[in-house]
Scaffold this active site. Structure first.
Site, PDB file in Angstrom:
ATOM      1  N   ARG A   1      18.485  23.729 -36.674  1.00  8.39           N
ATOM      2  CA  ARG A   1      17.084  23.595 -37.078  1.00  8.39           C
ATOM      3  C   ARG A   1      16.144  23.289 -35.905  1.00  8.39           C
ATOM      4  O   ARG A   1      15.118  22.652 -36.066  1.00  8.39           O
ATOM      5  CB  ARG A   1      16.914  22.540 -38.165  1.00  8.39           C
TER       6      ARG A   1
ATOM      7  N   ALA B   1      14.402  36.891 -45.525  1.00  7.91           N
ATOM      8  CA  ALA B   1      13.018  36.921 -46.010  1.00  7.91           C
ATOM      9  C   ALA B   1      12.018  36.808 -44.864  1.00  7.91           C
ATOM     10  O   ALA B   1      10.904  37.336 -44.951  1.00  7.91           O
ATOM     11  CB  ALA B   1      12.800  35.799 -47.021  1.00  7.91           C
TER      12      ALA B   1
ATOM     13  N   HIS C   1      16.630  33.553 -43.839  1.00 14.38           N
ATOM     14  CA  HIS C   1      16.523  34.348 -42.611  1.00 14.38           C
ATOM     15  C   HIS C   1      16.080  35.766 -42.939  1.00 14.38           C
ATOM     16  O   HIS C   1      15.207  36.325 -42.274  1.00 14.38           O
ATOM     17  CB  HIS C   1      17.854  34.377 -41.864  1.00 14.38           C
TER      18      HIS C   1
END
Length: 191
Positions: A14, A54, A52
């Site tokens: 992240r 999208a 990912h």
């Protein structure tokens, strides 16, 4: 040897590394092939993969390469194109921790060499994403230590090959080698 158009983006979970890589691929204004190395094993991970998907442009070509990354890279390579590999972390997990519970692939060192050769031969702009997982303590368990050690070696190998290496921390790109793309564009605009 350094390859002229290989960018390596590394960072923690992240950290923004995939989103940064996707921006660089979009900004290249080239046809993009996205090589996905993930092997979806459960619903939670499938949801991550869908996030990912999208986020990526629909016109990007998607190639799934959970094991034979060098062949996928070679097949997608073409002058004037961009190839985004996301990510080495999952590719190595597929090699060292097969889904069927078998022993690690004995040929993984040869697969590292094949990837290095594919990067060296690439005519496309190549962007490679990986996690930096070696910043903590030495892990317990031989299998985990093997994974951490081999990912560290693989990351070093790709970083040596790349002309640009960026460390992502808290969504911010930090140039480790070469100019960070956002800094280069700021200097080019005279800011």
């Amino acid at each position: 040897m350094i390859s002229p158009d290989v960018t390596f983006i590394v960072g923690g979970a992240r950290s923004g590394k995939s989103a940064h890589a996707e921006r660089l691929a979009s900004d290249s204004a080239r046809p993009v092939t996205y090589i996905a190395t993930a092997r979806v094993a459960d619903a939670e991970f499938a949801a991550r993969v869908e996030l990912h998907r999208a986020r990526r442009p629909a016109h990007w070509r998607i190639v799934e390469a959970p094991l034979d990354l060098a062949a996928a890279l070679g097949a997608a390579d073409a002058p004037g194109h961009c190839i985004l590999v996301d990510c080495l972390t999952l590719w190595l997990a597929n090699l060292l921790c097969p889904a069927d519970g078998a022993a690690p692939a004995a040929d993984y060192p040869q697969r590292f060499a094949a990837l290095d050769a594919a990067l060296a031969a690439a005519q496309a702009k190549v962007i490679v994403v990986s996690n930096e997982i070696g910043l903590g303590v030495v892990p317990l368990g031989a299998a985990t230590r093997l994974y951490v050690d081999e990912l560290g070696r693989l990351n070093q190998r790709v970083a040596a090959r790349a002309s640009t290496v960026t460390l992502m921390v808290a969504g911010l790109p930090l140039a480790l080698k070469g100019a960070a793309p956002n800094e280069a564009s700021l200097h080019a605009k005279g800011r």
